[in-house]
Write an enzyme that holds these catalytic residues in place. Structure first.
Site, short mmCIF file in Angstrom:
data_model
loop_
_atom_site.label_atom_id
_atom_site.label_comp_id
_atom_site.label_asym_id
_atom_site.label_seq_id
_atom_site.Cartn_x
_atom_site.Cartn_y
_atom_site.Cartn_z
N ASP A 264 -34.11 -17.97 69.94
CA ASP A 264 -32.76 -17.66 70.41
C ASP A 264 -31.83 -17.59 69.21
OD1 ASP A 264 -31.19 -17.56 73.18
OD2 ASP A 264 -29.90 -18.54 71.72
N ARG B 299 -41.09 -21.62 82.76
CA ARG B 299 -39.77 -22.26 82.79
C ARG B 299 -39.67 -23.33 83.87
NH1 ARG B 299 -35.99 -23.45 81.70
NH2 ARG B 299 -34.13 -22.18 81.90
N ARG C 187 -37.31 -13.53 81.12
CA ARG C 187 -37.19 -13.88 82.54
C ARG C 187 -37.69 -12.83 83.52
NH1 ARG C 187 -31.02 -15.31 82.90
NH2 ARG C 187 -30.95 -13.70 81.29
N ARG D 189 -35.87 -8.55 74.21
CA ARG D 189 -36.11 -9.57 75.23
C ARG D 189 -37.35 -9.27 76.06
NH1 ARG D 189 -30.07 -9.80 77.50
NH2 ARG D 189 -29.01 -10.80 75.75
N TYR E 295 -19.60 -17.38 69.58
CA TYR E 295 -20.20 -18.35 70.49
C TYR E 295 -19.74 -19.77 70.16
CZ TYR E 295 -23.62 -15.58 73.14
OH TYR E 295 -24.21 -14.71 74.01
#
Length: 378
Positions: free
Chosen positions: A84, A46, A37, A33, A162
């Site tokens: 993703d 974003r 973020r 990652r 998921y």
């Protein structure tokens, strides 16, 4: 699918050599990652764009993939395409939303085995996931050979969980109910996901990915017996089929990361992956003793150490590099993805310390080998 224009020559192949088991000057390093973020430049992106819009827009995916490579110029030895793991459920016909402050959300998860009828029977990854392939090709050119590009996929059990839970879960009680109450249907779903994973990974390599990683993020939610039934066979199948379809000419190193599945390390080392990524629950000496040089090890600093200040980061990296070694069968990384509130300076210190300690350990080893050689000759 693949750009006709040849890719720029690779200037830094350190991670590829480490994955293949070749000796390296120091331990290569990247971070799961690493494009995300914690970077202010990503957060700015974003503001203008939805998460999945970035994933689906090759120009934007390329831009954010390069953000950490540019910020930490010369410190990262690999890039990983911004995407993703949940693009596969999307390709299979499910809606997935990324809800701010909550994470992924499936408005209509699979509740009963009969709901599998809603999934696309045959998934054409070249159509459904074309945007990922285009992003990989574009990014490979934009990197200009600075570092290799990693492609990835979520593992079947993690994706199945998921799809049934409808998002994140602390217990995975719904997904586990399926494997215990509906084992036959669960295996059927896992196989359908596996088939898409294989096609997707092969397509990523043809598009320009130079290394692949399979994320079994929820592997540790299964006990050893259930891991052997519902995870391991599909992880093994992915490695075997991807390699068979790519052939020797297009083969790339593959990494498996089964977070929390410490009990499966021995088995994970013999199912066809060049690298096994470790979370922070593994002791370096024990991991090396278990794997016996069969695979390259990757990891495994606890991402939370990055909140601990300079002293904690430096001492932990030092212990990690000295534990795993620096010049053979090791890739430095965190034990899971970098957390969104990590200061960018902490990430920079982590990378610089990996470089410094890696070179120190390599020099110490070279000096020790030279002394040993003199003693033998003497």
């Amino acid at each position: 699918m693949t750009d006709a224009k040849p890719f720029p020559p690779l200037k830094n192949d350190l991670i590829l050599r480490a994955a293949r088991g070749e000796k390296t000057e120091r331990a290569p390093v990247w971070v799961m990652r690493q494009a995300g973020r914690y970077l202010p430049e990503f957060r700015a992106e974003r503001v203008e764009n939805d998460f999945f819009r970035i994933c689906r827009t090759p120009e934007l995916a390329t831009k954010v993939t390069l953000q950490p490579i540019d910020r930490y110029d010369g410190l990262l030895d690999a890039s990983i395409i911004f995407s993703d793991i949940l693009v596969i459920p999307q390709a299979m016909g499910m809606e997935v939303q990324m809800v701010p402050g909550k994470g992924p959300h499936f408005p209509e998860p699979l509740v009963l085995p009969g709901d599998m009828a809603k999934l696309n029977e045959n998934v054409d990854v070249n159509k459904e996931l074309k945007y990922v392939f285009e992003a990989i090709t574009m990014t490979r050119h934009a990197l200009n050979g600075r570092v290799p590009l990693i492609g990835f996929v979520g593992a079947p059990w993690t994706l199945m969980a998921y799809m049934i839970e409808g998002g994140g879960s602390k217990t995975l009680s719904k997904a586990k109910e399926w494997i215990f109450k509906h084992p036959k249907e669960s295996h059927a779903l896992l196989q359908r996901i596996t088939d898409v994973c294989v096609d997707f990974l092969v397509g990523q390599v043809h598009a320009g990915a130079q290394m692949l990683q399979v994320f079994e993020s929820w592997g540790g939610e299964l006990g050893p017996h259930d891991f052997d039934l519902f995870s391991l066979p599909y992880l093994a199948q992915i490695a075997k089929r991807v390699k068979a379809e790519l052939g020797h000419e297009h083969a790339v190193p593959m990494t498996v990361f089964a977070k929390g599945s410490w009990y499966a390390l021995d088995k994970l080392s013999e199912i066809g992956y060049e690298t096994v990524s470790l979370d922070w629950t593994h002791d370096p000496a024990q991991a090396k003793a278990t794997t016996k040089g069969r695979v390259t090890l990757q990891g495994n600093m606890d991402p939370n150490v990055l909140f601990g200040g300079d002293e904690a980061i430096v001492s932990t990296v030092e212990r990690m590099i000295r534990g795993f070694g620096s010049t053979e069968r090791y890739i430095a990384n965190l034990g899971h993805g970098i957390l969104p509130t990590v200061p960018v300076e902490a990430m920079g210190l982590f990378l610089k310390t990996v470089h410094r300690v890696g070179l120190e350990v390599a020099a110490e080893k070279k000096e020790a080998e030279a002394k040993e050689s003199i003693q033998i000759l003497g």
